[in-house]
Write a protein that holds these residues in place. Sequence first.
Motif, PDB file in Angstrom:
ATOM      1  N   VAL A  34      12.831 -22.883  65.289  1.00  0.00           N
ATOM      2  CA  VAL A  34      13.028 -21.073  66.547  1.00  0.00           C
ATOM      3  C   VAL A  34      12.216 -20.436  65.834  1.00  0.00           C
ATOM      4  N   ARG A  35      12.523 -19.719  64.711  1.00  0.00           N
ATOM      5  CA  ARG A  35      12.036 -18.984  63.581  1.00  0.00           C
ATOM      6  C   ARG A  35      10.593 -18.678  64.724  1.00  0.00           C
ATOM      7  N   ASP A  56      13.476  -5.920  67.217  1.00  0.00           N
ATOM      8  CA  ASP A  56      12.890  -6.669  66.494  1.00  0.00           C
ATOM      9  C   ASP A  56      13.636  -7.861  66.509  1.00  0.00           C
ATOM     10  N   ILE A  57      13.063  -8.437  65.465  1.00  0.00           N
ATOM     11  CA  ILE A  57      13.506 -10.431  65.207  1.00  0.00           C
ATOM     12  C   ILE A  57      13.717 -10.324  63.949  1.00  0.00           C
ATOM     13  N   GLU A  58      15.395 -10.879  63.699  1.00  0.00           N
ATOM     14  CA  GLU A  58      15.694 -11.130  62.367  1.00  0.00           C
ATOM     15  C   GLU A  58      16.434 -12.922  62.538  1.00  0.00           C
ATOM     16  N   SER A  59      15.799 -13.336  61.247  1.00  0.00           N
ATOM     17  CA  SER A  59      16.241 -14.309  61.374  1.00  0.00           C
ATOM     18  C   SER A  59      16.449 -14.872  59.778  1.00  0.00           C
ATOM     19  N   GLU A  60      17.109 -15.683  59.751  1.00  0.00           N
ATOM     20  CA  GLU A  60      17.884 -16.213  58.043  1.00  0.00           C
ATOM     21  C   GLU A  60      15.970 -17.466  58.028  1.00  0.00           C
ATOM     22  N   ALA A  61      15.947 -16.840  56.806  1.00  0.00           N
ATOM     23  CA  ALA A  61      14.616 -18.369  56.557  1.00  0.00           C
ATOM     24  C   ALA A  61      14.621 -19.109  56.132  1.00  0.00           C
ATOM     25  N   LEU A  63      16.384 -21.679  58.415  1.00  0.00           N
ATOM     26  CA  LEU A  63      16.987 -22.174  59.194  1.00  0.00           C
ATOM     27  C   LEU A  63      16.928 -23.941  59.846  1.00  0.00           C
ATOM     28  N   PRO A  64      17.515 -24.758  59.833  1.00  0.00           N
ATOM     29  CA  PRO A  64      17.442 -25.945  60.111  1.00  0.00           C
ATOM     30  C   PRO A  64      16.511 -26.087  61.702  1.00  0.00           C
TER      31      PRO A  64
END
Length: 91
Positions: A34-35, A56-61, A63-64
């Motif tokens: 998804v990232r 701003d796009i933020e996500s966990e590094a 992510l499954p």
Amino acid sequence: MQRCVEAVRSVGNLTQRLLAFARKQELRAEAIDVRRLVEEMRGLIDRSVGPLVRVDIESEADLPPITVNPNQLGMAVLNLAVNARDAMPLC
């Protein structure tokens, strides 16, 4: 030249998404990052919301992957961005 290549890819992706949205293209679920999908849509999102909106796009590094039709998810993300822009007060 690089900008032209990116623009052509962006238009190709948009066409795929529109065809999937219109249900003229077979919908296939697949495991995706998804990232990465959202980062690849960055230019399209920026152009869709316009120059007055900072995205701003933020996500966990870590992510499954998820199993989803990437074109449908892309359309949903784009719709969320445009709806968020439309919900913002005019300045």
